[in-house]
Structures are given as C-alpha cells and as structure tokens.
Design an enzyme around this catalytic site. Structure first.
Site: not given
Lengths: 261, 67
Positions: A101, A162, A210-211
């Site tokens: 990535k 995020g 992710n977050t």
C-alpha cells in the site's frame, strides 16, 4: 454466488481490508481482525526496538503469514523517496512480498495525500515489480493516472484519515469507479457501519479501514458490524436498488379486495 | 569502532563484525527484520558475508501495527 475480489491476480472472499494499528494489544488486534473476516491486513514498517525486550511478542506472530496477506504501508512518509525506500525494506522483510500500500502524505495535520509525490513513487514501484495499491485523493483524474501507471488498485479517501467523517463526496467516488478498470477501494474516513455500506453500494470493490474499528468502544463488535455492512452494501450494489421517486402510485399491497362498508 | 543503529551511536568491541554477529549481539536472533546499511538493503542471505566498518549507518526495521 461467486463474488470474489481480485487484486493483482489473487482472489479474496472478503472485501474488507483492515489496519492493525491503535489496538490495546495483539490479542485485541487478532480478535478484531477475526471478527472482521479480513484476509488482507496492513502493517507499518518501523525501526526495531533494539535491546531490552528480546522476548516481546511481535505483530507478525499474532497474524501468521499463512493466514493473512500482509499489506505493508508507507504511513508517515512525506516524499516519494521515503515511500519507495520503506517498501523496498518491506519486500526484504517479507521475503520478496510484492503487494504493497503506497501512501505519501502532504500534511501532518490533515494527513491529506500528496498526489504529486504519490505519482512519482507509484511509477518507481511499478517499474520495480511491486503490486501497488495506492491511497489517493478523490480526484478522478489523479485516480485514472495512477491506474494508467500500472497500480493494481486505486484507493481514494472517503474523508480524512482517522476522521470518521464518512463518505463526503459520493459523486467523485462514483466517477472514479465508473472510469476504473482496476478495483477501487475506499481507504480512510469510514466511521461506522452505514458508511461502509454506502461506499459498497456505490460500487466500491472493497474498503480499507483501521480507526473505525480500533477506535470503537468495542472494537471486536464493530469489526463484526463492518463485515456485515460491507457484505450488505456489496449485495445491495449487485442486486441493483429500486429507483428513487418522491412518492409511489403503486402500493406494495393489492388495491383490490379491500374490506369496505 | 562506532556505528549508527537506527540513528543512535553504538560502540562495537571488535572490528569487521558481520551483520549476523551483530544480530546476535543485539539480541535479535530469530526476529523478522530487514537491514539497510548506508542506504543499501543487505539481503538476509548476505548477513554472514557483509562486515561493518567504523561510521556505518544501519537501519534495522520490522513490521508493526498500522493502517
């Protein structure tokens, strides 16, 4: 129904890709990833802690390479050179692993991508034999250029990394998806399950997050919610939604046979 | 001699130490890591061959959690 996500020639059953950062410990990381059903997991490359903690467990111990496809990232890189250097180290670290990535950031406050550096890095990496999944802005022209360079997947942001702000510009995502011949995945910005469903309903091939999971009050439960949301959104996209209209002159129940009088 | 490991100056007792020996010295045996010496990656297959010299700059990296 056989509906696999194909990335760089490899088939995956899950369309949810997850990050491994921000968890309480490796046990929680593993539990959340299991609940998410993800097969591709991102990892970051960082300086090894030298000295004291020789017996400390490592992330890769809790996520064995036989079970997961690693996606080493370039998080924290602000130049093409740093990103390329990081991924070459990742390739060495992971025994010649090619799938990566790429993300090159432009600003530490917003973590907005620097697309000029991203394009430069993508060219070098593709030439160097990497399979590049590239994080970028939701600019359709840049997305197309990254595809033309040879990236195996294009991953526009839904909103800032995020932020959990959700899908801010569905129209741009739709244009990017329409134009693309490689998988388009939303990377960054998803906050909750409905965001994931909306992205998938737009026709995204998958979502990387992710977050949204690690930052939930109950990460394992949120991971499960995200798995269902991605599957639901995908099914809805494939099913083809009904058309929207202000009101309907055709009720769902028969007009005949009403009890009257 | 002195070398830099991950940006920190470090003294090594002897000259011409191989990367393999350094890995043992640093308690990193068996760890999955990648090493760059003076900006060039040292393939794992060459850890026994490549030796360190005064002033060398090493980066020793591993995989950690990230998104």
């Amino acid at each position: 129904m056989n509906d696999e996500l194909i990335i760089a020639g490899k088939a995956y059953q899950s369309r949810l890709l997850v990050g491994t950062g921000k968890y309480k410990d490796f046990a929680e990381t593993r539990a959340a990833i299991d609940a998410s059903g993800a097969q591709i997991v991102t990892v970051a490359i960082r300086r090894t802690n030298i000295g004291q903690h020789a017996d400390e467990p490592s992330l890769l111990d809790s996520l064995p390479p036989e079970e997961f496809t690693y996606l080493p990232n370039t998080a924290g890189c602000y130049s093409a050179d740093d990103a390329v250097r990081t991924l070459r180290l990742a390739r060495e670290l992971l025994d010649g692993h090619k799938l990566v990535k790429l993300e090159v950031l432009g600003d530490p406050k917003t973590l907005y991508p620097n697309v000029i550096e991203t394009i430069a890095a993508a060219k070098t990496l593709v030439k160097d034999g990497f399979d590049v999944m590239v994080y970028t802005s939701d600019d359709p022209i840049i997305a197309k250029q990254l595809e033309d360079i040879g990236c195996c997947a294009v991953m526009p942001l839904a909103s800032l990394i995020g932020s959990g702000m959700g899908i801010l510009n569905p129209w741009n995502l739709q244009i990017i998806i329409e134009n693309a011949k490689v998988p388009v995945l939303v990377d960054a910005g998803v906050g909750t399950a409905s965001d994931a469903s909306i992205a998938m309903e737009l026709g995204c091939a998958g979502i990387l997050m992710n977050t949204a999971i690690a930052g939930a009050q109950n990460p394992v439960l949120m991971a499960s919610a995200m798995r269902k949301a991605v599957e639901a959104g995908r099914d809805a996209f494939l099913a083809g939604r009904m058309s929207k209209k202000l009101y309907s002159a055709s009720p769902s129940s028969p007009a005949a046979g009403l009890i009257t009088g | 001699m002195h070398i830099f490991i991950n940006g920190n100056l470090r003294q090594l007792a002897s000259e011409n130490v191989t990367i393999s020996v350094l890995v043992v010295t640093l308690n990193l045996t068996g760890k999955r890591l990648a090493i760059e010496k003076n900006g060039e990656i040292v393939p794992r297959s060459q850890f026994d061959i490549v030796t360190l010299h005064d002033g060398d700059k090493l980066e020793i990296v591993g995989a950690v959690g990230g998104g």
